[in-house]
Scaffold this motif. Structure first.
Motif, mmCIF file in Angstrom:
data_model
loop_
_atom_site.group_PDB
_atom_site.id
_atom_site.type_symbol
_atom_site.label_atom_id
_atom_site.label_comp_id
_atom_site.label_asym_id
_atom_site.label_seq_id
_atom_site.Cartn_x
_atom_site.Cartn_y
_atom_site.Cartn_z
ATOM 1 N N GLU A 26 0.834 -1.201 0.000
ATOM 2 C CA GLU A 26 0.000 0.000 0.000
ATOM 3 C C GLU A 26 0.869 1.252 0.000
ATOM 4 O O GLU A 26 0.582 2.238 -0.677
ATOM 5 N N ALA A 27 1.945 1.231 0.815
ATOM 6 C CA ALA A 27 2.846 2.389 0.887
ATOM 7 C C ALA A 27 3.503 2.637 -0.465
ATOM 8 O O ALA A 27 3.640 3.792 -0.894
ATOM 9 N N ASP A 28 3.917 1.546 -1.149
ATOM 10 C CA ASP A 28 4.550 1.701 -2.452
ATOM 11 C C ASP A 28 3.587 2.304 -3.473
ATOM 12 O O ASP A 28 3.982 3.144 -4.285
ATOM 13 N N VAL A 29 2.335 1.871 -3.441
ATOM 14 C CA VAL A 29 1.333 2.406 -4.369
ATOM 15 C C VAL A 29 1.121 3.889 -4.126
ATOM 16 O O VAL A 29 1.079 4.704 -5.051
ATOM 17 N N THR A 30 0.989 4.278 -2.844
ATOM 18 C CA THR A 30 0.798 5.692 -2.509
ATOM 19 C C THR A 30 2.008 6.516 -2.924
ATOM 20 O O THR A 30 1.875 7.605 -3.493
ATOM 21 N N ALA A 31 3.213 6.012 -2.609
ATOM 22 C CA ALA A 31 4.430 6.735 -2.960
ATOM 23 C C ALA A 31 4.573 6.866 -4.473
ATOM 24 O O ALA A 31 4.980 7.915 -4.983
ATOM 25 N N SER A 33 2.221 7.011 -6.723
ATOM 26 C CA SER A 33 1.283 8.030 -7.194
ATOM 27 C C SER A 33 1.794 9.429 -6.887
ATOM 28 O O SER A 33 1.686 10.336 -7.708
ATOM 29 N N LEU A 34 2.379 9.608 -5.682
ATOM 30 C CA LEU A 34 2.894 10.917 -5.288
ATOM 31 C C LEU A 34 4.102 11.302 -6.120
ATOM 32 O O LEU A 34 4.205 12.433 -6.628
#
Length: 797
Positions: A26-31, A33-34
């Motif tokens: 989840e953290a990788d997906v958010t990062a 996108s950012l």
């Protein structure tokens, strides 16, 4: 370790690993996108700790359009960006001064805080972790400056303080060998309405019979010294003065005593204590307007050669917030030693100042020594890390303090001399300075409590990539069509040009027109290319996975069914964010089969006649009480046992309520068998009842054809209860009653016999121990009386 325990441990470890992996994904997906929103290298490395920039030179236009320059490191490596072309700077921590804590001596200054100085190259939005150690040292220098109100009413306190000078020094010597005392005095601003400016009153504000000195604002009397006798002499030699109004100019004196470090003699390092002793309230900012003094206090030192405050009539009193500021900047602890009538006022005031305390003076100031000791012990037994210049920087502190469990705190209480505590510090630069030239800043971490020590952090912000430096740029690069600067693998176009290769010639008017072509027509939405691409030369260049004139389509954002887009190829396909279902399926994710095959019950009816087939699944009516895939389960339904009971009784056993005629006409499909199945399953149901003769009979029924036709098999024999032996029961009851009665009589007899024997033994024992006295009874009288005739007294008979 038991196998069960091994299994539990393995399961727990597996679950924890799964949770960690899930959170990591989840953290990788958010990062991701950012990061992908960043358009240049400096914005990329400041965007988050996982963002990295690929500066690889790419000449292929299609490859350039599909490549994300700013992405997480794993995606760059997976996408083929060479390690040497990845810009992903990390922190650089260098302790430049780190002397371990030590106690003070005649030759060495004490050190309680370490390290003392660090140089850190810090990347924005990526936490920096380091440790700060504090140890409460022996013989730590203490500077105590006594600031006294010299109005007439304080005369008794002045005389007592002079007598206590030596005692104060001796008591503090038991705590630290390095103690110094200083002294200052104050009255008020020498102008109306605070002080009478009438010449006779100005020279002697007291009465003619009780003369006193002319008033003044603040005067430094004695610099910090270790000679207590000089302190006492100076206090006693300082004359009393007076003023008109009740409040005094104590805040003017406090600020000057704090900021005039050289004049007062404050040392570094040392624990700095400032005692303000008064029996009156205080003037603060705004009160100076009464005398026409409107210039704000500048918080600077203004002392003349005679140690008088020179700006008393030119600057207003300082505000409470200004006093707090100078106390915090100079690490000075302010102590209010006030009389009882002013205690509540100064107690509330002390809450606004760091580590400030308020003590009540006795009428003769005899408790000054005890007050100083208590205040010192309170502030020296605690440490509280504080920071300054923290705009755009956040700090988090963790420590075990004196316990065993770490907690989020910057404070530790109850320290004793020689004890140490370690703080884990997490520092995060949350934003780069707005001015690009301000690439560095100095931040201080101090332990507070009047200590002059601090940890100096020399921060250098990594807000610009090395490839963006002028030396590494290529102006008018052929890769940018000679119309821009090649920098970090991309083109920074000159004014009037745009595009990945600066291929679009534009001006202000045409740029707006080009941007309008990348927005939705006739809409108030000003989003360009749906925020999923760039507008280049009036056309949207979409990010990977997006398409359409305005990048509005994404063939990978449809609803999932069974972990597949639109249920997989057999059910449907994702077209521009919506599922297009194959024949035989419907729904947002093509999850609903249109066939009712799965809803047909064993009776041949849709949902067994108790529900409706929706999306290939039976939805049973609640009021029917039925459930299950085809609404055939009904735990609360009575079934057909009650309905068939009377027919079974009349047909098989000639009992029950039905007449033979009714039974013969209406009760059919009933067969007698030697034995029946004693449980129910999906097809055959088991029934059990009591007949008129209290015997139980059993039978099965099952459906034939449809629900309305059933076939019944009845067990030929009934299960009757065994006949009870009435005579045996009666005789048993009588025998039991007789036995119980005899047992009770026997127990009673045994108990009475035991009690009689105990009483008789007691009597015998007392009789043997009896003693008979042979002395004469004092109340006994003889039965005879003797009298003598006085006539014959003395004669012999």
């Amino acid at each position: 370790m038991t196998p069960r325990l091994w299994c539990c441990l393995l399961l727990s470890t597996t679950l924890l690993a799964f949770v960690a992996v899930s959170h990591g994904q989840e953290a990788d997906v958010t990062a991701t996108s950012l990061c992908r929103k960043m358009t240049n290298c400096s914005a990329c490395i400041a965007g988050g700790p996982l963002c990295a920039w690929c500066k690889e030179q790419i000449t292929d236009v299609k490859e350039e359009q599909s490549r994300h320059r700013c992405d997480i490191l794993a995606n760059h490596l997976k996408g083929g960006c060479a390690q040497v072309d990845i810009v992903n700077p990390d922190h650089d921590i260098n302790p430049t001064k780190d002397t371990p804590p030590r106690s003070g001596s005649m030759t060495e200054k004490p050190i309680q805080l370490s390290p003392q100085e660090m140089k850190i190259k810090v990347r924005p939005n990526k936490p920096v972790n380091f440790k700060v150690h504090f140890k409460l040292a022996e013989n730590y220098p203490v500077d105590l400056y006594y600031l006294m109100d010299m109005s007439r009413s304080m005369n008794i306190h002045r005389e007592k303080l002079a007598a206590l000078g030596v005692k104060i020094s001796n008591e503090m010597a038991a705590i630290t060998e390095d103690f110094r005392l200083g002294f200052g005095s104050y009255v008020d601003k020498v102008t109306m309405p605070y002080v009478s400016i009438y010449a006779p009153k100005l020279n002697n504000p007291c009465s003619e019979s009780d003369k006193c000195a002319a008033p003044y604002g603040y005067r430094h009397e004695l610099s910090l010294t270790n000679d207590a006798k000089i302190f006492s002499e100076k206090v006693l030699a300082t004359p009393i003065s007076g003023n008109l109004d009740v409040p005094e100019g104590g805040f003017d004196a406090v600020v000057q005593a704090v900021v005039c470090e050289e004049t007062v003699g404050w040392r570094s390092p040392s624990r700095r204590l400032l005692i303000m002793s008064t029996d009156s309230p205080f003037h603060s900012a705004g009160d100076g307007k009464l005398a026409g003094i409107v210039r704000p206090n500048d918080l600077n030192c203004h002392m003349d050669a005679d140690n008088y405050y020179t700006e008393s009539l030119n600057q207003d009193y300082p505000s409470i917030s200004q006093v707090r500021e100078v106390l915090q900047n100079k690490d000075v602890v302010l102590i209010f030693a006030v009389t009882q009538n002013q205690f509540n006022v100064y107690k509330e005031l002390s809450d606004f100042f760091p580590n400030s305390l308020t003590g009540e003076l006795k009428n003769d100031s005899s408790n000054v020594v005890q007050l100083i000791k208590e205040v010192y012990q309170n502030i020296s037994s605690q440490v509280e890390l504080k920071t300054n210049s923290t705009e755009g920087i956040s700090f988090k502190f963790r420590s075990e303090c004196l316990g065993t469990k770490k907690m989020n705190t910057n404070k530790c209480l109850g320290l004793k001399t020689g004890q140490s505590v370690t703080f884990d510090v997490e520092m995060t630069v949350t934003q780069c300075p707005k001015d690009p030239t301000q690439k560095s800043r100095v931040v201080e971490i101090s332990p507070g409590g009047g200590l002059g020590e601090k940890l100096v952090l020399n921060l250098e912000f990594m807000c610009e990539c090395d490839c963006e430096l002028p030396a590494n740029e290529v102006p008018l690069s052929p890769l940018c069509e000679g119309q821009g600067t090649y920098q970090c693998g991309i083109c920074q176009c000159d004014t009037g040009f745009a595009g990945r290769r600066c291929e679009c010639e534009t001006d202000k008017e045409s740029t707006e027109a080009l941007d309008a072509q990348c927005r939705r027509p006739n809409s108030t939405d000003l989003t360009i290319c749906s925020n999923k691409g760039q507008c280049i030369c009036g056309a949207c260049t979409c990010l990977p996975d997006y398409r359409g004139p305005l990048c509005e389509c994404n063939d990978f954002s449809c609803d999932n069914f069974e972990d597949q887009l639109c249920g997989g190829p057999t059910r449907g396909t994702c077209v521009c964010g919506k599922c297009v279902c194959n024949e035989g399926y419907s729904g947002n994710a093509c999850s609903c089969p249109e066939s009712k095959e799965n809803c047909i019950a064993s009776s041949g009816e849709e949902c067994n006649g108790y529900g409706q087939c929706v999306c290939g699944v039976c939805q049973c009516r609640l009021e029917s009480g039925h459930s299950g895939p085809t609404c055939e389960d009904c735990p609360t339904c009575p079934g057909l046992c009650e309905e068939t009971k009377l027919c079974v009784q009349c047909t098989a056993f000639n009992s029950g309520e039905y007449s033979p005629e009714y039974c013969k006409a209406n009760c059919t499909n009933i067969e007698m068998v030697p034995d029946v199945q004693k449980y129910s399953d999906e097809k055959i149901k088991f029934c059990q009842f009591k007949d008129d003769d209290d015997c139980e009979f059993y039978y099965n029924y099952e459906y034939v054809g449809n629900k309305k036709n059933i076939y019944i098999k009845v067990q030929q024999t009934k299960a009757c209860p065994a006949q009870a032996n009435v005579l045996a029961i009666v005789l048993g009851v009588i025998a039991g009653i007789v036995a119980i009665g005899l047992a009770i009589l026997l127990i009673w007899k045994i108990l009475t016999t035991i009690n009689d024997r105990r009483e008789f033994a007691k009597f015998e024992k007392e009789r043997e121990q009896a003693k008979w006295d042979t002395a004469e009874n004092p109340i006994f009288k003889q039965a005879t009386s003797t009298f003598k005739n006085p006539t014959y007294e003395g004669q012999k008979s």
